[in-house]
Design an enzyme around this catalytic site. Structure first.
Site, short mmCIF file in Angstrom:
data_model
loop_
_atom_site.label_atom_id
_atom_site.label_comp_id
_atom_site.label_asym_id
_atom_site.label_seq_id
_atom_site.Cartn_x
_atom_site.Cartn_y
_atom_site.Cartn_z
N GLU A 25 -34.71 -13.82 -23.98
CA GLU A 25 -34.42 -12.56 -23.27
C GLU A 25 -34.37 -12.79 -21.76
OE1 GLU A 25 -36.77 -9.20 -24.63
OE2 GLU A 25 -36.81 -9.97 -26.67
N TYR A 62 -32.18 -1.08 -29.52
CA TYR A 62 -33.15 -0.07 -29.10
C TYR A 62 -33.48 -0.37 -27.64
CZ TYR A 62 -35.62 -3.99 -31.33
OH TYR A 62 -35.99 -5.25 -31.75
N ASP A 116 -35.44 -15.85 -29.63
CA ASP A 116 -35.39 -14.55 -28.95
C ASP A 116 -35.44 -14.79 -27.44
OD1 ASP A 116 -35.50 -11.94 -28.22
OD2 ASP A 116 -37.42 -11.49 -29.15
N ASP A 133 -36.35 -18.32 -35.32
CA ASP A 133 -35.59 -17.26 -34.66
C ASP A 133 -35.72 -17.45 -33.15
OD1 ASP A 133 -34.32 -14.46 -34.62
OD2 ASP A 133 -36.18 -14.08 -33.53
#
Length: 413
Positions: free
Chosen positions: A167, A242, A165, A163
């Site tokens: 950011e 979120y 991620d 995965d």
């Protein structure tokens, strides 16, 4: 109740003239000082595969051993020790639950420093991907003599995929992150390279490895990527739907951190630009408009809340959309608190009729979070939109007996 677990996080390092996956033991300077010269370069090999778990805490009931059994062909071999730590516990968990898949998550908020550089050229992309497959899929873990753990192939069969991620492509993450003007295209190309190399090793050993991403959910973050293109390389997209609002907005106004829908009455919403997209539905619609199929969209939900203190009651007496003096006090850091702690905290719980999320106010401190009731509304949304599913950050924030996770599991059946 789980179909997959993301183990977070793995880091990337400057190595061999490029950037590579690796596992080291180093406290993370960026956790306390993002301006440190070596911020973003930490690692936790000890927790990953070197720590000894005792029989009383191991998934299988069998504690870790110092060495291989004497009948193991690797016994006594220099530079190899048994798998221990969290990796071994995940492997035991998979043995107990054969349908469970475990995925290594690379990057995250703290460890996305080098993605922009690692994705910048074809050669650098190939180098990064090859190294990540070497460590996490082939399981070639750096041998550590002090714990007698790791070695070639020792970590094989722990992870079923990778995965990413990052950011974030195009910026907006930590101040020390590398940002390249070509991040948008390079992100697509990096994921294509991961897919290519994962398929190649999968063809060799008869497995199909998963490739997923975690993405920023705001319309501004999604606009920095090519969802219709990069999603072709993926099994699914985990939307981090979120952290839309929180204590970093020090004086408020108080607003929801993970609303299902936007509320036109919110001062942030009224400010326009990308603010009206800061909700679950806005993120899903942006991906669909960008060409992502519903079967590749996974909605993220928080097992924690975000909040403020020094909040005025306001005309409704519930503290919503009111000014604050500072982030609310939290157990681990200010402005954030696990659901398991919030559920029994003082205050009145409200469910917002438009945003479809919950909040709690005790007259001074205001928290935005999801209750079992609002979590069910999100699962209903996932099913109504025919999306792939839902995931949560993070497991240890849940209440007793995994109450939020149970709502997710039951709600998606």
């Amino acid at each position: 109740m789980l179909t997959f677990i993301n183990y977070a996080f793995g880091n990337l390092y400057q190595k061999n003239g490029g950037y590579e996956c690796g596992i080291i033991n180093k406290a993370e300077p960026g956790a306390t000082n993002p301006n440190a010269a070596d911020a973003g370069t930490g690692g936790d090999a000890w927790a990953d595969y070197q720590k000894n778990f005792g029989a009383n805490e191991a998934v299988s009931g069998k504690g870790d051993t110092w060495d291989f059994p004497t009948n193991d062909p690797r016994y006594g071999k220099a530079g190899a020790g048994p798998l221990k730590g969290n990796f071994n516990q995940l492997k035991q968990l998979k043995a107990k639950h054969p349908n469970l898949k475990v995925i290594i998550s690379l990057g995250g908020w703290t460890w996305s420093r080098w993605f922009g550089k690692a994705a910048a050229t074809d050669a650098l992309r190939k180098q990064l991907v090859s190294s990540c497959i070497d460590v996490y899929i082939k399981g070639n873990l750096p041998y550590d003599a002090g714990s007698n753990a790791g070695g070639d192939g020792i970590g094989a069969d722990v992870f079923d995929g990778i995965d990413i991620d990052w950011e974030f492509p195009g910026g907006g993450g930590q101040p020390y992150n590398a940002v390249d003007p070509n991040d948008k295209k390079n992100y697509t190309l990096l994921l294509a390279e991961f897919r290519k190399q994962l398929d190649a090793i999968g063809a060799q050993n008869g497995k199909r490895y998963l490739l997923t991403v975690a993405i920023g959910a705001g319309g501004d973050k999604i606009a920095m990527t090519e969802p219709g293109e990069y999603s072709k390389s993926l099994d699914w997209i985990n939307i981090m739907s979120y952290d839309f609002h929180g204590g970093w907005e020090t004086n408020g106004p108080t607003d929801f951190q993970a609303p299902l829908y936007g509320d036109p009455d919110s001062p942030n919403y009224k400010a326009g630009q990308y603010a009206p997209t800061y909700n679950v539905d806005g993120a899903v619609k942006a991906l669909l408009a960008g060409g992502v199929p519903t079967s590749k969209i996974v909605v993220g939900v928080p097992f924690y809340g975000r909040g403020w203190t020094g909040v005025t009651k306001g005309p409704q007496g519930d503290g919503l959309y009111q000014k604050a003096t500072k982030p609310a006090p939290g157990k681990y850091e200010e402005g954030i608190q696990d659901y398991r702690l919030l559920k029994s905290a003082a205050g009145t719980v409200y469910e917002h009729p438009v945003a479809k999320t919950a909040y709690k106010f005790d007259g001074t401190t205001w928290w935005s979070y999801d209750t079992p009731g609002t979590m069910k509304l999100k699962m209903d949304y996932v099913k109504a939109q025919n999306l792939r599913g839902s995931f949560a950050w993070e497991l240890d924030g849940d209440g007793p007996n995994a109450e939020l996770l149970k709502v997710m599991s039951d709600g998606l059946k």
